[in-house]
Design an enzyme around this catalytic site. Sequence first.
Site, mmCIF file in Angstrom:
data_model
loop_
_atom_site.group_PDB
_atom_site.id
_atom_site.type_symbol
_atom_site.label_atom_id
_atom_site.label_comp_id
_atom_site.label_asym_id
_atom_site.label_seq_id
_atom_site.Cartn_x
_atom_site.Cartn_y
_atom_site.Cartn_z
ATOM 1 C CG ASN A 47 -2.017 -1.014 1.157
ATOM 2 O OD1 ASN A 47 -2.289 -1.575 0.107
ATOM 3 N ND2 ASN A 47 -2.654 -1.277 2.287
ATOM 4 N NE ARG A 375 -7.079 -2.579 -10.615
ATOM 5 C CZ ARG A 375 -6.136 -1.685 -10.920
ATOM 6 N NH1 ARG A 375 -5.126 -2.056 -11.677
ATOM 7 N NH2 ARG A 375 -6.198 -0.448 -10.479
ATOM 8 N NE ARG A 405 -2.295 5.665 -10.951
ATOM 9 C CZ ARG A 405 -3.200 6.548 -10.545
ATOM 10 N NH1 ARG A 405 -4.017 6.237 -9.562
ATOM 11 N NH2 ARG A 405 -3.304 7.725 -11.124
ATOM 12 C CG HIS A 435 -13.922 1.728 -12.051
ATOM 13 N ND1 HIS A 435 -14.648 1.723 -10.878
ATOM 14 C CD2 HIS A 435 -12.744 1.124 -11.756
ATOM 15 C CE1 HIS A 435 -13.938 1.164 -9.921
ATOM 16 N NE2 HIS A 435 -12.782 0.779 -10.413
ATOM 17 C CE1 TYR A 468 -8.034 -7.330 -3.417
ATOM 18 C CE2 TYR A 468 -9.150 -5.939 -5.023
ATOM 19 C CZ TYR A 468 -8.000 -6.333 -4.378
ATOM 20 O OH TYR A 468 -6.815 -5.714 -4.685
ATOM 21 N NE ARG A 564 -10.150 -0.692 1.231
ATOM 22 C CZ ARG A 564 -10.242 -0.692 -0.090
ATOM 23 N NH1 ARG A 564 -11.079 -1.498 -0.681
ATOM 24 N NH2 ARG A 564 -9.510 0.122 -0.819
ATOM 25 C CG HIS A 592 -13.210 -3.976 -3.918
ATOM 26 N ND1 HIS A 592 -13.846 -4.243 -5.121
ATOM 27 C CD2 HIS A 592 -12.281 -3.027 -4.187
ATOM 28 C CE1 HIS A 592 -13.312 -3.487 -6.074
ATOM 29 N NE2 HIS A 592 -12.373 -2.747 -5.546
#
Length: 773
Positions: A47, A375, A405, A435, A468, A564, A592
Amino acid sequence: MSPNTDKMFINKELSWLSFNERVLQEACDPEVPLVERIRFLGIFSSNMDEFFRVRVASVRRSILLSSLQDGPNTSRHLLAKIQTRVLTLQERFDAIYSELMRELVRRNILLINEQQLSEFHSHWLKVHFRDHLKRHIAPLIVSNHRSVMKYINDNATYLAVCLHGKERRQYALVEVPTKNVPRFVELPAEKSKTKKHLILLDNIIRHCLDDLFSPFFEYDSIDAYSMKLTRDADFDITDELDQSQLEKMTRGLRKRLTAEPVRLVYDKDMPEHMLVMLKEQLGISSTECLVPGGRYHSFKDFIAFPNPGRKYLENDKLPPLDSSGFERCGSSFDAISRADIMLNYPYHKFSHFTEMVRQAAFDPAVKFIKINLYRVARKSRVMQSLIDAVKNGKQVTAVIELRARFDEEHNIEWTRILAEAGVKVHHGIPSLKVHSKLCLIGREEQGETRLYCHVGSGNFNEGTAKVYTDLALFTANQEIAKEVEQVFDLIEHPYRRDNFKHLLVSPFDARQKLISLIDDEILHARMGSRAAITLKLNNLVDEQLISKLYDASMAGVKIRLIIRGMCSLVPQISGISDNIEVISIVDRFLEHSRVMLFHAGGENRLFLCSADWMARNIDSRIEVTAPIYDPHLKQMVMDLLALQWSDNTKARIINKEQSNPYRNRGNKRKVRSQTAIHQYLSQFEKLQAARFAKEDEASRLAQAAAREAEELMAQSAFAEPQSGLAEPQTSAAKAAPSPDSNSTDSNSPDSNAAENRVEEQVKSPAATMPQAS
């Protein structure tokens, strides 16, 4: 609400550091199994790497821009705060690491370095290095005639090596090749089988430095110290008209190799002459970039820390659950057509989704597949099914977001593979990231095209679906599915504008609809009615929406937030946010999923979202929020929110001090929401299976009765009428439920009893939620 200032909004970068402190708390928690605590150190480190690559880099660019403009330079003040906080967290990290290493020793697990090797292990490692590692290592020799800056890989660990000669020093950089071989090596047992020895790849290289350099260099002594460079993750993409987006992205990735350094982490024991050399070679002049650390870097590899010891050193397994909705039918499409299905990863198996796409690839009735890909896994069954679908003559459209990213290069490669296979690949709208988590499948049924769709909060990624938490809605509701189809049309033809009755779609109408939903709660509160909002998000930093929540709080709306990560909202400000409570849950799974629940005068309007409440998600991305209409699924998600709100084990209170206190349990029973959710869903699926079996049996009996009735009518056509005799009733007809029977009524007390029984099984605190009707 009158606009005020710094006291009304917490800086998002400082809030993010507060989130990562919660991750570090897990590494410090003695109730977390030891190996899991070490892995949390890896998560913290990973992170922090991203934080510097993205957020600190952005602050540094702001400083450069503000130096060219008049006015106060707040960014420099912010960077100083970040630096102070980072150094504090790093010191705490080092202390926790040392403690955890001592805990490992108490359990006969030793993470040793090259100076602690026995003769037996030393010889074994020399052979291991020669046979398995040496081929992956090519030292980068430092020369005054060229800069090594453009050859340094971002976020890789290097050993800065100094060869000390009689007259001069020769420097070299050796990359630790973690992409090719594991970072940890378990050494063979020597004497005691009870003791397990682990060694880091870094220390194996240190042990074998002479094997690398002595054949080619003369020196009297050699030493090595670790370092890691972090670069700016953003890069300039020009808007030249003669370049395709794919070409721009490829060029941009090359630029990242020479992007501005934002952090150099180095071994604090490194001698001054070596640090000076690195600063010169890497073009670092500011001390703000320098972070002294310990002997090891790239702790992100500790996420995969092995467990050579007992099982209790890791979390107990929570086996993923089957979905009773999918299991009731052999075909995924038959299952979805019978009722909406909700999966909650990682509690449910992700294979239900991959199986649906696999079936679509060869089902003769399927005509097209459309999917958003942000992703995906390195080895993706989803991608293979898309290729298989093309081979079977299906029309397949994949919208691949090249600007995801750190996955840009990966997505470029998938673009090539899919395009070569015949998939129609789009990269969305140049100014907007795509997204949304959408999949749309069209089947020909009875001469018409029937749509089946997936709307989710998470990516179509088999890997992250194991760690997740995400929600995935499968529905054949044609009104929702047609609006999903409109979203795909908008991505391909962005000049169009559509109205959405069911979906909230960023950036077209999401902001105004979210404001309208909050305004409705404000109206209910001002009328003296019950008004409440519950939000579960990853990040809450959009100032306009936060201000609207403040307005709602001041009107008397009860607001509960489960956030979160970043939270710029400040709860419990007197007269402004008294009615707002915020918690954050950090546990074994990464929270998530994104859910919104509005009381709406008792209607309980519930939504599943792909978007966080950030300006980029609301205004600069294609995001989709979908309503949950099925009453069983709606109650289930509300119960899950209630379980999370009742967490008193892994929930931290978000306050204006950003101090992350754990929620005080008091005399209440212990609730760890992630464990409780698995128990709840396990029981929920059992009760759903029983309900489905009852419905299917009733349907079977009704069909049998209808067939028998048809046969009797056909027979009576050839028989002479007998007046005064009642028509005989078959046993099947007697058994069949009447049209008014509650057995198939989804709103009946019998069907709602499933949720009631689940609530009793897990003692769900749903009744305490202000949203529950």
